[in-house]
Design an enzyme around this catalytic site. Structure first.
Site, PDB file in Angstrom:
ATOM      1  N   ASP A 132       1.145   2.818   3.727  1.00  0.00           N
ATOM      2  CA  ASP A 132       0.330   3.760   3.066  1.00  0.00           C
ATOM      3  C   ASP A 132       0.886   4.887   2.827  1.00  0.00           C
ATOM      4  O   ASP A 132       0.456   6.181   3.134  1.00  0.00           O
ATOM      5  CB  ASP A 132      -0.872   4.214   4.086  1.00  0.00           C
ATOM      6  CG  ASP A 132      -1.888   4.993   3.429  1.00  0.00           C
ATOM      7  OD1 ASP A 132      -2.029   5.342   2.145  1.00  0.00           O
ATOM      8  OD2 ASP A 132      -3.013   5.406   4.213  1.00  0.00           O
ATOM      9  N   ARG A 145       2.204   8.443  -6.753  1.00  0.00           N
ATOM     10  CA  ARG A 145       1.996   9.779  -7.132  1.00  0.00           C
ATOM     11  C   ARG A 145       2.011  10.093  -8.747  1.00  0.00           C
ATOM     12  O   ARG A 145       1.874  11.199  -9.367  1.00  0.00           O
ATOM     13  CB  ARG A 145       2.591  11.031  -6.506  1.00  0.00           C
ATOM     14  CG  ARG A 145       2.304  10.993  -4.969  1.00  0.00           C
ATOM     15  CD  ARG A 145       0.757  11.033  -4.718  1.00  0.00           C
ATOM     16  NE  ARG A 145       0.782  11.332  -3.041  1.00  0.00           N
ATOM     17  CZ  ARG A 145      -0.423  10.962  -2.523  1.00  0.00           C
ATOM     18  NH1 ARG A 145      -1.252  10.294  -3.105  1.00  0.00           N
ATOM     19  NH2 ARG A 145      -0.385  10.934  -1.222  1.00  0.00           N
ATOM     20  N   HIS A 157       0.748  -1.120  -0.034  1.00  0.00           N
ATOM     21  CA  HIS A 157      -0.064   0.088  -0.038  1.00  0.00           C
ATOM     22  C   HIS A 157       0.958   1.250  -0.147  1.00  0.00           C
ATOM     23  O   HIS A 157       1.302   1.854   1.115  1.00  0.00           O
ATOM     24  CB  HIS A 157      -0.960   0.017   1.307  1.00  0.00           C
ATOM     25  CG  HIS A 157      -1.877   1.051   1.220  1.00  0.00           C
ATOM     26  ND1 HIS A 157      -3.302   0.925   1.553  1.00  0.00           N
ATOM     27  CD2 HIS A 157      -2.120   2.382   0.620  1.00  0.00           C
ATOM     28  CE1 HIS A 157      -3.779   1.962   1.438  1.00  0.00           C
ATOM     29  NE2 HIS A 157      -3.276   2.919   1.033  1.00  0.00           N
ATOM     30  N   HIS A 208     -10.526   0.644   0.951  1.00  0.00           N
ATOM     31  CA  HIS A 208     -10.611   1.927   1.889  1.00  0.00           C
ATOM     32  C   HIS A 208     -11.641   1.770   2.370  1.00  0.00           C
ATOM     33  O   HIS A 208     -12.661   2.700   2.020  1.00  0.00           O
ATOM     34  CB  HIS A 208     -10.123   3.245   1.083  1.00  0.00           C
ATOM     35  CG  HIS A 208      -9.997   4.172   1.839  1.00  0.00           C
ATOM     36  ND1 HIS A 208      -8.919   5.061   2.045  1.00  0.00           N
ATOM     37  CD2 HIS A 208     -10.950   4.826   2.647  1.00  0.00           C
ATOM     38  CE1 HIS A 208      -8.994   5.893   3.038  1.00  0.00           C
ATOM     39  NE2 HIS A 208     -10.406   5.992   3.347  1.00  0.00           N
ATOM     40  N   HIS A 231       3.154  14.381   0.377  1.00  0.00           N
ATOM     41  CA  HIS A 231       2.635  15.601   0.012  1.00  0.00           C
ATOM     42  C   HIS A 231       3.623  16.882   0.137  1.00  0.00           C
ATOM     43  O   HIS A 231       4.564  16.438   0.896  1.00  0.00           O
ATOM     44  CB  HIS A 231       1.431  15.940   0.975  1.00  0.00           C
ATOM     45  CG  HIS A 231       0.171  14.891   1.014  1.00  0.00           C
ATOM     46  ND1 HIS A 231      -0.510  14.842  -0.303  1.00  0.00           N
ATOM     47  CD2 HIS A 231      -0.350  14.180   1.828  1.00  0.00           C
ATOM     48  CE1 HIS A 231      -1.548  14.050  -0.212  1.00  0.00           C
ATOM     49  NE2 HIS A 231      -1.247  13.551   1.045  1.00  0.00           N
ATOM     50  N   ASN A 278      -4.767   6.332  -7.374  1.00  0.00           N
ATOM     51  CA  ASN A 278      -5.478   7.724  -7.389  1.00  0.00           C
ATOM     52  C   ASN A 278      -4.313   8.748  -7.827  1.00  0.00           C
ATOM     53  O   ASN A 278      -3.900   9.512  -7.116  1.00  0.00           O
ATOM     54  CB  ASN A 278      -5.846   8.133  -5.731  1.00  0.00           C
ATOM     55  CG  ASN A 278      -4.832   7.907  -4.934  1.00  0.00           C
ATOM     56  OD1 ASN A 278      -3.720   7.456  -4.892  1.00  0.00           O
ATOM     57  ND2 ASN A 278      -4.815   8.515  -3.676  1.00  0.00           N
ATOM     58  N   ASP A 325      -8.631   2.932  -3.500  1.00  0.00           N
ATOM     59  CA  ASP A 325      -8.157   3.531  -2.123  1.00  0.00           C
ATOM     60  C   ASP A 325      -8.119   5.162  -2.426  1.00  0.00           C
ATOM     61  O   ASP A 325      -7.541   5.466  -3.214  1.00  0.00           O
ATOM     62  CB  ASP A 325      -6.551   3.148  -1.678  1.00  0.00           C
ATOM     63  CG  ASP A 325      -6.087   3.686  -0.492  1.00  0.00           C
ATOM     64  OD1 ASP A 325      -6.541   3.235   0.438  1.00  0.00           O
ATOM     65  OD2 ASP A 325      -5.122   4.306  -0.566  1.00  0.00           O
TER      66      ASP A 325
HETATM   67  O1  DOR Z   1      -4.327   9.903   4.305  1.00  0.00           O
HETATM   68  C1  DOR Z   1      -4.433   9.283   3.221  1.00  0.00           C
HETATM   69  N1  DOR Z   1      -3.842   9.482   2.170  1.00  0.00           N
HETATM   70  N2  DOR Z   1      -5.442   8.216   3.125  1.00  0.00           N
HETATM   71  C2  DOR Z   1      -5.574   8.103   1.875  1.00  0.00           C
HETATM   72  O2  DOR Z   1      -6.465   6.719   1.949  1.00  0.00           O
HETATM   73  C3  DOR Z   1      -5.000   8.400   0.693  1.00  0.00           C
HETATM   74  C4  DOR Z   1      -3.926   8.950   0.774  1.00  0.00           C
HETATM   75  C5  DOR Z   1      -3.381   9.695  -0.110  1.00  0.00           C
HETATM   76  O3  DOR Z   1      -3.452   9.667  -1.371  1.00  0.00           O
HETATM   77  O4  DOR Z   1      -2.666  11.120   0.246  1.00  0.00           O
HETATM   78 ZN    ZN Z   2      -6.673   4.508   1.997  1.00  0.00          ZN
END
Ligand code: DOR
Ligand code: ZN
Length: 429
Positions: free
Chosen positions: A306, A65, A61, A180, A310, A95, A153
């Protein structure tokens, strides 16, 4: 492909239960032999005295990006972070922009990965077109193109109808839908765990029941159609209880959690603000205890990151406007070793199984094992070395970790993928 002989290590292989000092001979990208006094002719000798050699970690997971959000991370930087963390296979979520919802986009991911990935990189395909939750993707074509699993997700999949059909259409593959699990209505605009603290701080909360509701729904749907659901990033005590009961009832469900959910509580929001904002949110001490119990008794199958990078600017926004997520690839092994092995006394084998052999099994990957003939994907780490988390030294573009300044015990020294060294702590000094 260079021949390598790893000498002096304590070899731990959760796939077969081996835990003993011995040698590993790597040849042609594969593990050629495991044993004592192996032939050294023509081989580069890696002196691993004092280190543990284990199957490279499998992180099922992550968010790479790319394409679309290259200011946050790229496949090159994300997989470099993986290599530093001892992770030799990653699964990237869909995503991105565009969303990976068509076979051509799966193919595009693998083309990019071929050019720039430092570890084995796999992609998820989306369950719904554009992750809009309105129309199911072409499940069979995504799988044929190489999607390693399917998931929306990042966005809760609120349509039970799409989830049900996806579970049915995944059945021939034996692969799971990665859920998710958060009810989208109940968590809308929520920024942290719902409870006394969110009320005190005046923020809209994301209740635990939102997570539990969706994972129970998905378990029921899996039971109904004989499908397989894997629950992403479990964070609540109730989730652990429900998953335990669903497993006992014979429902095909597996589950993962992340280091942040067994080390941190919602109080970090007060201390660290957006750095501690993640979906699902950090919860309470009772939840942390339950997550540890769930990992201990196998209710939770694996530990993943996960990894959600960012930018500094995004995370500097006020809490409601900052994006959710934290990076994890460069700290996950050390956090797991520090807490589970050093503090709680779990055997290394148990920690490593949850980070390699178990997720490899869920995704049916030829990974997570040191048997002869397996791909030579290996992590060498010093379980006793202490170090301090310094985000500025990360290979990831993301600096958004709530663990900055933490002193951790257990450090990756070398990571090998297909017999080639992709990270060497000495060389990186
Ligand atoms: O905190 C999160 N960030 N949870 C997610 O499910 C997606 C992820 C993201 O893509 O930033
Ligand atoms: Zn998630």
């Amino acid at each position: 492909m260079g021949k390598k002989l790893i000498r002096g290590a304590r070899v731990i292989d959760p796939a077969c239960g081996r835990d003993e000092p011995c040698e590993l001979l790597l040849e042609g990208g594969l593990i050629a032999a495991v044993g004592h006094d192996l032939p050294a002719e023509g081989a580069q000798i890696i002196n691993a005295a004092g280190l543990v050699a284990a199957p490279g970690l499998v992180d099922m997971h992550t968010h790479m990006r790319e394409p679309g959000f290259e200011d946050k991370e790229t496949i090159a930087t994300g997989t470099a972070a993986a290599a530093r963390g001892g992770v030799t296979s990653i699964l990237a979520m869909a995503n991105t922009c565009p969303v990976i919802d068509r076979p051509e986009r799966v193919a595009d991911f693998y083309n990019r990965a071929m050019r720039s990935a430092k570890v084995r990189a796999y992609t998820v395909g989306a369950v719904s077109l554009g992750m809009q939750g309105k129309e199911i993707t072409d499940v069979e074509d995504l799988l044929s193109a190489g999607a390693a699993a399917l998931s929306d997700d990042g966005v809760p999949l609120m349509s039970a109808e799409i989830m049900r059909e996806a579970l049915i259409r995944m059945k021939p593959s034996g692969l799971p839908i990665l859920s998710h699990s958060e009810d989208g209505d109940l968590v809308r605009a929520g920024v942290m765990n719902e409870g006394a603290l969110s009320r005190k701080l005046g923020y809209k909360g994301r209740p635990a029941v939102a997570e539990e509701l969706l994972l129970v729904r998905d378990g029921m749907l899996a039971a109904d159609v004989g499908g397989y659901v894997h629950v992403c990033h479990v964070s609540t005590k109730g989730s652990v209880d429900y998953i335990r009961r669903m497993k006992a009832a014979g429902i095909h469900v597996t589950a993962e959690t992340c280091p942040q959910y067994f080390t941190l509580t919602e109080e970090e929001i007060e201390k660290q603000g957006a750095m501690a904002k993640v979906n699902p949110p950090l919860r309470t001490r009772a939840d942390v205890e339950a997550i540890l119990e769930g990992l201990e008794d196998g209710t939770l199958d694996c530990i993943i990151t996960d990894h959600a990078p960012h930018t500094v600017e995004e995370k500097a926004r006020e809490l409601p406007k900052a994006p959710s997520g934290m990076v994890g690839l460069e700290t996950s092994l050390a956090l797991s070793l520090t807490v589970l092995h050093h503090q709680l006394g779990w055997p290394l084998m148990k920690v490593l199984r949850a980070m390699s052999t178990a997720p490899a099994g869920i995704l049916q990957l030829d990974a997570g094992s040191l048997r002869v003939g397996a791909p030579a994907d290996i992590v060498l780490f010093d379980p006793e070395e202490t170090w301090t988390v310094r985000p500025e030294a990360f290979a990831s573009k993301g600096r958004n970790t709530p663990f900055a300044g933490w002193e951790l015990k257990g450090r990756v020294r070398c990571t090998v993928v297909g017999g080639e060294t992709v990270y060497d702590a000495e060389a990186a000094r």
